[in-house]
Write a protein that holds these residues in place. Structure first.
Motif, PDB file in Angstrom:
ATOM      1  N   GLN A   4       0.851  -1.196   0.000  1.00 36.89           N
ATOM      2  CA  GLN A   4       0.000   0.000   0.000  1.00 36.89           C
ATOM      3  C   GLN A   4       0.883   1.241   0.000  1.00 36.89           C
ATOM      4  N   PRO A   5       0.559   2.240  -0.794  1.00 38.30           N
ATOM      5  CA  PRO A   5      -0.391   2.186  -1.921  1.00 38.30           C
ATOM      6  C   PRO A   5       0.268   1.494  -3.122  1.00 38.30           C
ATOM      7  N   GLN A   6      -0.508   1.178  -4.127  1.00 42.18           N
ATOM      8  CA  GLN A   6       0.032   0.510  -5.311  1.00 42.18           C
ATOM      9  C   GLN A   6       0.515   1.502  -6.363  1.00 42.18           C
ATOM     10  N   ILE A   7       0.127   2.766  -6.225  1.00 40.62           N
ATOM     11  CA  ILE A   7       0.608   3.823  -7.122  1.00 40.62           C
ATOM     12  C   ILE A   7       1.194   4.929  -6.257  1.00 40.62           C
ATOM     13  N   LEU A   8       2.471   5.259  -6.485  1.00 39.71           N
ATOM     14  CA  LEU A   8       3.153   6.256  -5.670  1.00 39.71           C
ATOM     15  C   LEU A   8       3.826   7.289  -6.552  1.00 39.71           C
ATOM     16  N   GLU A   9       4.231   8.387  -5.909  1.00 36.72           N
ATOM     17  CA  GLU A   9       5.047   9.411  -6.552  1.00 36.72           C
ATOM     18  C   GLU A   9       6.448   9.359  -5.960  1.00 36.72           C
ATOM     19  N   PRO A  10       7.449   9.943  -6.623  1.00 29.51           N
ATOM     20  CA  PRO A  10       8.822   9.904  -6.104  1.00 29.51           C
ATOM     21  C   PRO A  10       8.899  10.388  -4.659  1.00 29.51           C
ATOM     22  N   GLY A  11       9.678   9.634  -3.845  1.00 28.11           N
ATOM     23  CA  GLY A  11       9.804   9.977  -2.444  1.00 28.11           C
ATOM     24  C   GLY A  11       8.656   9.529  -1.585  1.00 28.11           C
ATOM     25  N   GLY A  12       7.693   8.790  -2.170  1.00 23.79           N
ATOM     26  CA  GLY A  12       6.540   8.336  -1.409  1.00 23.79           C
ATOM     27  C   GLY A  12       6.894   7.236  -0.429  1.00 23.79           C
ATOM     28  N   ARG A  13       5.941   6.936   0.439  1.00 26.75           N
ATOM     29  CA  ARG A  13       6.118   5.933   1.495  1.00 26.75           C
ATOM     30  C   ARG A  13       5.393   4.653   1.093  1.00 26.75           C
ATOM     31  N   LEU A  14       6.132   3.522   1.060  1.00 30.58           N
ATOM     32  CA  LEU A  14       5.570   2.241   0.646  1.00 30.58           C
ATOM     33  C   LEU A  14       5.451   1.344   1.873  1.00 30.58           C
ATOM     34  N   ILE A  15       4.300   0.705   2.040  1.00 35.58           N
ATOM     35  CA  ILE A  15       4.047  -0.184   3.171  1.00 35.58           C
ATOM     36  C   ILE A  15       3.856  -1.601   2.631  1.00 35.58           C
ATOM     37  N   LEU A  16       4.677  -2.543   3.120  1.00 34.17           N
ATOM     38  CA  LEU A  16       4.582  -3.946   2.743  1.00 34.17           C
ATOM     39  C   LEU A  16       3.970  -4.709   3.911  1.00 34.17           C
ATOM     40  N   GLN A  17       2.994  -5.555   3.628  1.00 39.77           N
ATOM     41  CA  GLN A  17       2.349  -6.367   4.650  1.00 39.77           C
ATOM     42  C   GLN A  17       2.454  -7.830   4.264  1.00 39.77           C
ATOM     43  N   GLY A  18       2.751  -8.681   5.250  1.00 41.23           N
ATOM     44  CA  GLY A  18       2.903 -10.102   4.963  1.00 41.23           C
ATOM     45  C   GLY A  18       3.255 -10.891   6.202  1.00 41.23           C
ATOM     46  N   GLU A  19       4.149 -11.890   6.025  1.00 47.23           N
ATOM     47  CA  GLU A  19       4.526 -12.774   7.117  1.00 47.23           C
ATOM     48  C   GLU A  19       6.038 -12.970   7.124  1.00 47.23           C
ATOM     49  N   ASN A  20       6.596 -13.134   8.316  1.00 49.13           N
ATOM     50  CA  ASN A  20       8.036 -13.396   8.500  1.00 49.13           C
ATOM     51  C   ASN A  20       8.894 -12.334   7.813  1.00 49.13           C
TER      52      ASN A  20
END
Length: 407
Positions: free
Chosen positions: A223-239
């Motif tokens: 989240q999110p799947q569309i970003l702009e330069p310098g944006g913050r990306l969040i990955l969710q999952g396991e281990n």
């Protein structure tokens, strides 16, 4: 290992052995020595041949992979695509031994001598292979002398093969000639190795062992799947969390997240500034530190699945420009030479040609020649780079920017 000449060398060796065996039994053929041929069955006896023709024919009718050797030596290339080994081509050779004669019982006699010889041979000794290949001095067989068949690791074994009546019938129907007394044999294994150069790792000076539980990271969503330069990306999952953790963007870009921004189920990271606009990928890497002074520390460990996201370009258009002039458009991130770029003024699309090879690999300013027939007006400006389109503002309600006034 053998060279590509090994298949022909096996056939030549078996032919030579059959020649000698029939010559030693010439008394059973009225003093004449039958010919041993290695031709397709329809070519053994020409149609215009007159008189008696005594021939024993050895025909290679099929070549199949050897199951026991087919996976030896793989993988042949490393993750960068460099060749690290040359797996051998392991083959089984399938032969038909057929007898041709117009004299009563002579076909059976020739076939009997041939089958007895192949039964007694069983395994071709290396000394026999070397001697037979060295004796091949006349063309066209002389080219087979350098096949290095005697040097291959596995021995050459000759075993009878049981073909059903249906299989034999199909074979001779495919040959489109009259049936002759036939015995089938399999010769294995022939190992043909490539002569391509392969990279070899340096010798290991010391071995280090690190024992860790198997915890392969898994990315479920981003989240999110569309970003702009310098944006913050969040990955969710396991281990996801590890002591030596890196995020790999694309093929090479590695980023170390802040320790406070990661847990087993979530990682938050700011995008690197040198990513290209368009579709990008991210992957979680758990590296292993062996505690040595090697420049390769930490080493590769567990890797997650790869997830794609879209990085949209941002632009800063000037206040105005004249129709037919060149628009100098600052963009971020920098645009590569081979990226597909389209400028939209309102609903009109203007394709941006690729820059020449003499230009720098990337540029932060696009120089776009505007058409001279543009109607003077104020246009909403969008830029599409490799399918990723810049954002119009605001997100709700009528769009108000960014704009460009064409004079």
């Amino acid at each position: 290992m053998s060279t590509a000449l090994a298949i022909g060398a096996v056939t030549a060796i078996l032919k030579g052995l059959l020649d000698n065996r029939l010559a030693a039994a010439s008394g059973d053929f009225g003093g004449s020595v039958p010919d041993v041929t290695v031709q397709p069955p329809d070519l053994v006896v020409p149609a215009d041949t007159q008189g008696d023709v005594d021939r024993l024919n050895l025909f290679l009718y099929q070549v199949t992979p050897n199951v026991g050797w087919r996976n030896i030596g793989y993988p042949a290339r490393d993750s960068q695509g460099d060749r690290i080994s040359c797996p051998p081509l392991a083959l089984n050779l399938h032969y038909l031994l057929s007898a041709y004669s117009r004299v009563a019982f002579r076909s059976e006699i020739m076939l009997g001598y041939g089958m007895q010889l192949l039964h007694e041979v069983g395994v071709l000794p290396r000394e026999l292979i070397s001697a037979r290949l060295a004796a091949l001095v006349d063309p066209p067989e002389n080219v087979l002398a350098v096949s290095t068949l005697a040097q291959q690791i596995e021995g050459i074994k000759v075993t009878p093969a049981a073909l059903s009546t249906e299989e034999v019938s199909k074979l001779w129907a495919a040959f489109q000639t009259h049936y002759r007394p036939t015995a089938a044999y399999q010769v294995s294994v022939v190992l043909i190795e490539s002569e391509l150069p392969a990279r070899a790792a340096l010798p290991v000076r010391a071995a280090n062992l690190s024992v860790q539980p198997f915890k392969r990271p898994l990315i479920n969503t981003i989240q999110p799947q569309i970003l702009e330069p310098g944006g913050r990306l969040i990955l969710q999952g396991e281990n996801l969390k590890a002591a030596n953790l890196r995020l790999r963007f694309g093929d090479e870009q590695l980023v170390t997240p802040v320790a406070t921004d990661m847990s087993d189920r979530q990682i938050s990271v700011t995008l690197p500034m040198d990513l290209s606009a368009g579709i990008n990928t991210v992957q979680v890497l758990h590296l292993v530190d062996f505690g040595t002074s090697s420049p390769d520390e930490p080493h590769r460990g567990f890797e997650s699945n790869t997830i794609a996201f879209m990085l949209r370009p941002t632009l800063t258009p000037p206040a105005s420009v004249t129709a037919g002039a060149t628009l100098n458009l600052p963009v971020a991130p920098p645009i590569g030479r081979k990226q597909r770029v389209v400028l939209f003024l309102g609903d009109r699309a203007i394709a941006v040609p690729q820059r020449s090879a003499a230009d720098p690999p990337t540029t932060g300013t696009l120089n776009i020649a505007l058409p001279g027939d543009l109607t003077p007006a104020t246009y909403l400006v969008r830029l599409r780079v490799d399918g990723a389109e810049s954002r119009l503002t605001p997100d709700t309600g009528p769009f108000t920017g960014p704009t460009l006034q064409v004079l």
